[in-house]
Design an enzyme around this catalytic site. Structure first.
Site, PDB file in Angstrom:
ATOM      1  N   GLU A  52       0.836  -1.208   0.000  1.00 34.04           N
ATOM      2  CA  GLU A  52       0.000   0.000   0.000  1.00 34.04           C
ATOM      3  C   GLU A  52       0.866   1.251   0.000  1.00 34.04           C
ATOM      4  OE1 GLU A  52      -0.205  -2.653   1.910  1.00 34.04           O
ATOM      5  OE2 GLU A  52      -2.247  -3.071   2.589  1.00 34.04           O
ATOM      6  N   CYS A  83      -2.155  -3.647   7.317  1.00 31.80           N
ATOM      7  CA  CYS A  83      -1.621  -3.457   8.667  1.00 31.80           C
ATOM      8  C   CYS A  83      -2.060  -2.089   9.195  1.00 31.80           C
ATOM      9  CB  CYS A  83      -0.098  -3.582   8.653  1.00 31.80           C
ATOM     10  SG  CYS A  83       0.739  -2.140   7.959  1.00 31.80           S
TER      11      CYS A  83
HETATM   12  N1  THU Z   1       2.254  -6.569   3.927  1.00 33.01           N
HETATM   13  C1  THU Z   1       1.840  -5.660   2.984  1.00 33.01           C
HETATM   14  O1  THU Z   1       2.578  -5.345   2.040  1.00 33.01           O
HETATM   15  N2  THU Z   1       0.597  -5.145   3.110  1.00 33.01           N
HETATM   16  C2  THU Z   1      -0.304  -5.524   4.030  1.00 33.01           C
HETATM   17  O2  THU Z   1      -1.408  -5.012   4.028  1.00 33.01           O
HETATM   18  C3  THU Z   1       0.039  -6.556   5.025  1.00 33.01           C
HETATM   19  C4  THU Z   1       1.456  -6.959   5.066  1.00 33.01           C
HETATM   20  C5  THU Z   1       3.593  -7.166   3.766  1.00 33.01           C
HETATM   21  C6  THU Z   1       4.649  -6.664   4.702  1.00 33.01           C
HETATM   22  C7  THU Z   1       5.634  -7.814   4.682  1.00 33.01           C
HETATM   23  O3  THU Z   1       6.504  -7.660   3.569  1.00 33.01           O
HETATM   24  C8  THU Z   1       4.758  -9.037   4.455  1.00 33.01           C
HETATM   25  O4  THU Z   1       3.510  -8.561   3.978  1.00 33.01           O
HETATM   26  C9  THU Z   1       4.539  -9.861   5.698  1.00 33.01           C
HETATM   27  O5  THU Z   1       4.117  -9.097   6.756  1.00 33.01           O
END
Ligand code: THU
Length: 130
Positions: A52, A83
């Site tokens: 995002e 997150c």
């Molecule tokens: N992650 C995202 O890119 N976006 C989200 O909404 C949730 C988590 C990524 C961060 C990390 O590289 C991986 O997912 C595991 O947490």
């Protein structure tokens, strides 16, 4: 290109050697343009960035600052929830009623909004006396 196709396509480019969890995000800006981002991890784990954040950075770098729609996809058993930090980042550039579709690569989708993802968001109005 649809937001779904853009998110699925950029997800393939994710750099996620540590979590092996690839995420793709696509956003439509107020002008109608589509911007995409993927997660980019780092051996120093906290330096990694979410999909995002990448999509929002691309939109801002192109001179736009208003979100009209968001789509996030990952290979997760349930549609992937952004997150906490990404919820705050989305709230910075999109109104409460902006549609956010959370998805799994297998096709399952969950529709929500920026406001529902971050109720009671801290925003500039809370700094009115500063
Ligand atoms: N992650 C995202 O890119 N976006 C989200 O909404 C949730 C988590 C990524 C961060 C990390 O590289 C991986 O997912 C595991 O947490």
């Amino acid at each position: 290109m649809t937001l779904k196709d853009a998110a699925l396509s950029v997800r393939e480019k994710a750099y996620a050697p540590y979590s092996n969890f690839k995420v793709g995000a696509a956003i439509r800006s107020a002008s109608g343009e589509v911007f995409a981002g993927c997660n980019v991890e780092n051996v120093a784990y906290p330096e990694g960035t979410c999909a995002e954040a990448g999509a929002i950075a691309a939109m801002v770098a192109a001179g736009e600052q208003s979100l009209a729609e968001v789509y996030v996809v990952a290979s997760s058993p349930q549609p992937v929830p952004p997150c906490g930090g990404c919820r705050q980042k989305l709230a910075e550039f999109g109104k409460r009623d902006v549609k956010v579709t959370l998805a799994c690569v297998d096709g399952a989708e969950l529709e929500t909004t920026i406001g529902d993802l971050l109720p009671g968001a801290f925003d500039a109005s809370h700094m009115a006396d500063v």
